[in-house]
Design a protein around this motif. Structure first.
Motif, PDB file in Angstrom:
ATOM      1  N   VAL A   1       5.315 -51.001 -16.517  1.00 36.16           N
ATOM      2  CA  VAL A   1       6.125 -50.312 -17.524  1.00 36.16           C
ATOM      3  C   VAL A   1       5.272 -49.951 -18.733  1.00 36.16           C
ATOM      4  O   VAL A   1       5.352 -48.839 -19.265  1.00 36.16           O
ATOM      5  CB  VAL A   1       7.327 -51.196 -17.943  1.00 36.16           C
ATOM      6  CG1 VAL A   1       8.017 -50.609 -19.166  1.00 36.16           C
ATOM      7  CG2 VAL A   1       8.318 -51.319 -16.797  1.00 36.16           C
TER       8      VAL A   1
ATOM      9  N   LEU B   1       3.151 -46.918 -18.008  1.00 35.38           N
ATOM     10  CA  LEU B   1       3.919 -45.668 -17.965  1.00 35.38           C
ATOM     11  C   LEU B   1       4.335 -45.213 -19.357  1.00 35.38           C
ATOM     12  O   LEU B   1       4.287 -44.019 -19.670  1.00 35.38           O
ATOM     13  CB  LEU B   1       5.134 -45.843 -17.054  1.00 35.38           C
ATOM     14  CG  LEU B   1       4.812 -45.943 -15.560  1.00 35.38           C
ATOM     15  CD1 LEU B   1       6.027 -46.401 -14.761  1.00 35.38           C
ATOM     16  CD2 LEU B   1       4.305 -44.609 -15.019  1.00 35.38           C
TER      17      LEU B   1
ATOM     18  N   HIS C   1       5.757 -41.412 -21.011  1.00 37.73           N
ATOM     19  CA  HIS C   1       7.086 -41.358 -20.394  1.00 37.73           C
ATOM     20  C   HIS C   1       8.109 -42.025 -21.300  1.00 37.73           C
ATOM     21  O   HIS C   1       7.807 -42.976 -22.029  1.00 37.73           O
ATOM     22  CB  HIS C   1       7.046 -42.009 -19.018  1.00 37.73           C
ATOM     23  CG  HIS C   1       6.077 -41.335 -18.094  1.00 37.73           C
ATOM     24  ND1 HIS C   1       6.314 -40.088 -17.562  1.00 37.73           N
ATOM     25  CD2 HIS C   1       4.851 -41.697 -17.660  1.00 37.73           C
ATOM     26  CE1 HIS C   1       5.280 -39.726 -16.815  1.00 37.73           C
ATOM     27  NE2 HIS C   1       4.375 -40.684 -16.865  1.00 37.73           N
TER      28      HIS C   1
ATOM     29  N   ILE D   1      12.082 -45.404 -18.055  1.00 37.55           N
ATOM     30  CA  ILE D   1      11.528 -45.987 -16.835  1.00 37.55           C
ATOM     31  C   ILE D   1      12.673 -46.536 -15.988  1.00 37.55           C
ATOM     32  O   ILE D   1      13.517 -47.299 -16.480  1.00 37.55           O
ATOM     33  CB  ILE D   1      10.537 -47.126 -17.139  1.00 37.55           C
ATOM     34  CG1 ILE D   1       9.502 -46.685 -18.178  1.00 37.55           C
ATOM     35  CG2 ILE D   1       9.864 -47.591 -15.844  1.00 37.55           C
ATOM     36  CD1 ILE D   1       8.640 -45.530 -17.761  1.00 37.55           C
TER      37      ILE D   1
END
Length: 326
Positions: free
Chosen positions: A92, A95, A100, A103
């Protein structure tokens, strides 16, 4: 051990029982809902892969590298980031560092090192009347009481014959005293698509004239079996364990069973997840002449459950990111 909490939206889709509740279709539903509104990424452990650590999935990856479900996500949503990492906190973090915004964690309800911002817990409709015993006596990997950690409970694979009285009994059985919504979803099967589109027609239609050889390596194929049996003359089922690694020897068995079917109106049906393990270079030459078709699957809600579900997810993301609800 203290659980890690992130200040951006982290949504977990999970279950208490071992497999077969429809986590992948529900994750895909979330991708369709959120993609275009936010920069969405999915993260899975990558069950059955032969690699370790954080790995970003590409459309030309193999199931051996990343697992079948993450590869399925990437091929269905090529513009969405898909990654695998057995360390969900690390995955996580990577990302979010990549820019991003939301998630989606597939099958991480038991991952106590991470505390999600929103937890969706799934139960198979058919399992609700069965004993809820922990492994090895039953098939629960977490106690039934752990449902209290969920923010939303969804009963999946609800048959069209389910009555409101039956749904109300299930709602009462899942009550936690926290007023957690209990919603119901169903499975929608799409038109068959060829595994090898260059060798076979672009679509196949099920009819009462057909004999179908169903090949599955999934946890719970009951709903799919029921669907096919109601639409074809005869169904023959080759059932393998969940995440079964297909080999040339497996393909020989499938080929032999298929050629042994006397009805000339015949073809092979498999799932989207199985297709990822079948589409490997080692099996390519054996697959080209077989009429194998994939049956797509989607989670589907009726009103008002769909409205409630979408509102809860969109409000959570908007509040967490400090944006206006979409």
């Amino acid at each position: 051990m203290k659980a890690t909490v992130f200040n951006k939206p982290v949504i977990v889709v999970g279950n208490l029982a071992v497999g077969g509740t429809g986590k992948s279709p529900m994750t895909e539903y979330l991708v369709r809902l959120l993609n275009g509104r936010y920069r969405v990424a999915t993260l899975s452990r990558g069950y059955g892969r032969q690699t370790r650590g954080f790995l970003e999935v590409h459309a030309d990856s193999t199931a051996e590298q990343c697992g079948d479900e993450p590869l399925q996500f990437k091929r269905k949503f090529p513009h969405v980031a898909v990654a695998v990492d057995e360390n969900r906190v690390h995955g996580v973090r990577r990302l979010f560092q990549g820019g991003h915004e939301v998630i989606l964690l597939d099958d991480a309800y038991q991952h106590r090192a991470l505390r999600p911002g929103f937890a969706i817990l799934l139960f198979d409709y058919r399992s609700m009347d069965q004993p809820k015993w922990l492994l090895p006596a039953g098939n629960y990997r977490d106690s039934f009481g752990e449902r209290r950690r969920a923010d939303l409970v969804i009963v999946t694979k609800t048959p069209p014959t389910a009555t409101e009285a039956a749904k109300e009994r299930i709602r009462r059985s899942l009550d936690t005293g926290r007023q957690i919504p209990v919603l119901f979803s169903a499975i929608h099967y799409g038109p068959l698509v060829p595994l090898s589109p260059d060798r076979h027609p672009k679509e196949a239609r099920l009819s009462r004239d057909h004999t179908v050889l169903l090949v599955t390596g999934i946890a719970n194929p009951t709903s799919l079996c029921d669907y096919l049996q109601n639409r074809v003359k005869k169904m023959i089922h080759l059932r393998y364990p969940d995440h079964h690694p297909y080999t040339p020897e497996t393909l020989q068995t499938i080929t032999s069973r298929f050629h042994g079917i006397g009805n000339p109106s015949k073809f092979i049906v498999t799932t989207e997840k199985d297709a990822q393990r079948l589409l490997t270079p080692a099996l390519a030459t054996q697959l080209t002449d077989l009429p194998i078709y994939i049956i797509p699957i989607q989670a589907q809600f009726s009103e008002p459950d769909e409205r409630i579900f979408q509102r809860m997810i969109l409000q959570y993301c908007a509040i967490t990111l400090g944006t206006d609800p979409v």
